[in-house]
Design an enzyme around this catalytic site. Structure first.
Site, PDB file in Angstrom:
ATOM      1  CG  ASP B   9      -1.619   1.261   1.465  1.00 37.41           C
ATOM      2  OD1 ASP B   9      -2.307   1.713   0.529  1.00 37.41           O
ATOM      3  OD2 ASP B   9      -1.497   1.841   2.563  1.00 37.41           O
ATOM      4  CB  ALA B  10       1.014   4.288  -1.904  1.00 42.29           C
ATOM      5  CE1 TYR B  11      -0.732   8.800  -1.910  1.00 46.44           C
ATOM      6  CE2 TYR B  11      -2.626   7.440  -2.466  1.00 46.44           C
ATOM      7  CZ  TYR B  11      -1.655   8.352  -2.834  1.00 46.44           C
ATOM      8  OH  TYR B  11      -1.621   8.808  -4.126  1.00 46.44           O
ATOM      9  NE  ARG B  40      -5.136   8.188   5.050  1.00 44.77           N
ATOM     10  CZ  ARG B  40      -5.014   7.449   3.961  1.00 44.77           C
ATOM     11  NH1 ARG B  40      -5.338   7.946   2.771  1.00 44.77           N
ATOM     12  NH2 ARG B  40      -4.558   6.222   4.042  1.00 44.77           N
ATOM     13  CB  SER B 115      -1.767   3.149  -4.340  1.00 45.50           C
ATOM     14  OG  SER B 115      -2.268   4.380  -3.874  1.00 45.50           O
ATOM     15  CG  ASN B 116      -7.744   3.491  -2.388  1.00 44.45           C
ATOM     16  OD1 ASN B 116      -8.192   2.550  -3.036  1.00 44.45           O
ATOM     17  ND2 ASN B 116      -8.043   3.704  -1.116  1.00 44.45           N
TER      18      ASN B 116
END
Lengths: 249, 249
Positions: B9-11, B40, B115-116
């Site tokens: 995942d990124a964030y 967020r 990622s989203n």
């Protein structure tokens, strides 16, 4: 518009979710607000996440799991009996003071609830608070095994009541629910229980906030998320201005 | 297990979402923490709600709309240029300090992001932070027009990388993402960045809390929501213990 049917969201709209704070604070003095807000926020998150993951469990399960989460992350210990006592408040929630007058005023139209609640929870809640005498039907999303704002959840209004969406007014204080209902083709009245002015003032000094303020900031302001509701009202009694009594219509 | 591919995942996992606070606080002194946390939290809510309503818009849109929401409900005024300046931080997020060492250690395996993020956001972020030299692929959920934790989002790992789920280790610090990946059949390592002890201590006096504490309470503790991740680690460098270097394997 020719509104023949008015459908209400239950939790937060007819029933004051914040009324669980009396029980949570009694169970864990000093922690009532934090428990109440985290519980409610996680409860809804879990409905959305379970729907997205296609791992539906009913609202009784989701409500219990979100309460267990809340007590765990706060480091609070409890016995099963205490958990059940807190859960029991969900079938004895307080009605908003304007709920009974508003529903009484609207008699003559078809009136119903469409709620995330599990059938047994809703039946008990509606009976315990006397709304069974004023409502024609209480519909649970359980019939579709998904939660609002899935379009399938709102489709239960037509299939259960036999009313087409254009003749339904859906009433909710939950912004995401109001938007979801609008996206599903219903007429929608959103109850703005916290005005923008009050909200901004509560956050003016925002280095430390009450959990309830965070809840209001996250879940009681209109979202930037899609189709706007048709009506923005301040409380359930404002429905009288939108829908004249049947006798005089 | 024979892990051939590690997908991150990124964030919140490789990139520190909290690093936007430097920009938000500079833009609105004293409000940085509140803006950062509400932004967020709403951003993810919007991904879930849009997916459920089947009203997908990409993460660039969702990120901007959730920022607009946040500034509006806090009663903060801004010019478009300031909004864009804050948004720009999303392509210059700080890496967690252990991200580069961990990815370097894992060289030899296929490494990717799922990622989203919208494709353009992700491409810029990965390039700006030098991860393009360490990753084989950056996958956006935009390929399926839905967000995590929809099973379709995770299915992109197999279709884009050609690796079956049983040979993939998915790494995320987001509990809902770790659970969603597990529900989709992947091997999963969840990064527990806030221990239960630290969490409970932060909430001990919970009448007033920092917005960041609310964020940690709502989004950084393992959820009561379904299948548990296979591994619980404290940081990215702990992956070394799970996955020995290819050379010595």
């Amino acid at each position: 518009m020719a509104i023949k049917t008015v459908v209400f969201d239950a939790y937060g709209t007819l029933y004051d979710i914040q009324s669980v704070a009396s029980v949570t604070d009694q169970a864990f003095p000093g922690h009532g607000d934090m428990i109440t807000q985290i519980w409610r926020m996680k409860q809804l998150e879990y409905t959305w996440l379970r729907s997205l993951m296609r791992r539906y469990e009913d609202f009784q399960v989701v409500t219990r799991q979100s309460l267990i989460y809340t007590l765990r992350i706060l480091g609070l210990r409890y016995e099963d009996a205490l958990l059940e006592k807190i859960m029991d408040k969900y079938v004895h929630l307080d009605l908003y003071p304007d709920a009974l007058p508003a529903l009484t005023h609207l008699q003559g139209r078809k009136l119903a609830i469409l709620s995330n609640g599990a059938p047994a929870m809703l039946t008990a809640l509606v009976r315990n608070t006397g709304l069974d005498r004023l409502l024609d039907k209480t519909i649970s999303v359980d019939g579709q095994k998904t939660f609002k704002p899935s379009p399938e959840a709102y489709s239960l209004i037509e299939s259960e009541l036999g009313t087409v969406p254009s003749e339904v007014l859906f009433v909710s204080s939950n912004p995401w629910d109001a938007i979801g209902a609008k996206a599903a083709g219903l007429n929608v009245a959103w109850i703005e229980r916290v005005t923008p002015e009050v909200m901004a003032a509560a956050c003016e000094s925002s280095s430390l906030v009450a959990p309830l303020t965070m809840f209001k900031a996250l879940r009681m302001q209109m979202d930037e998320l899609g189709p706007a509701p048709d009506h923005r009202i301040q409380g359930l009694c404002d429905l009288a201005g939108l829908l004249p009594p049947i006798a005089s219509a």
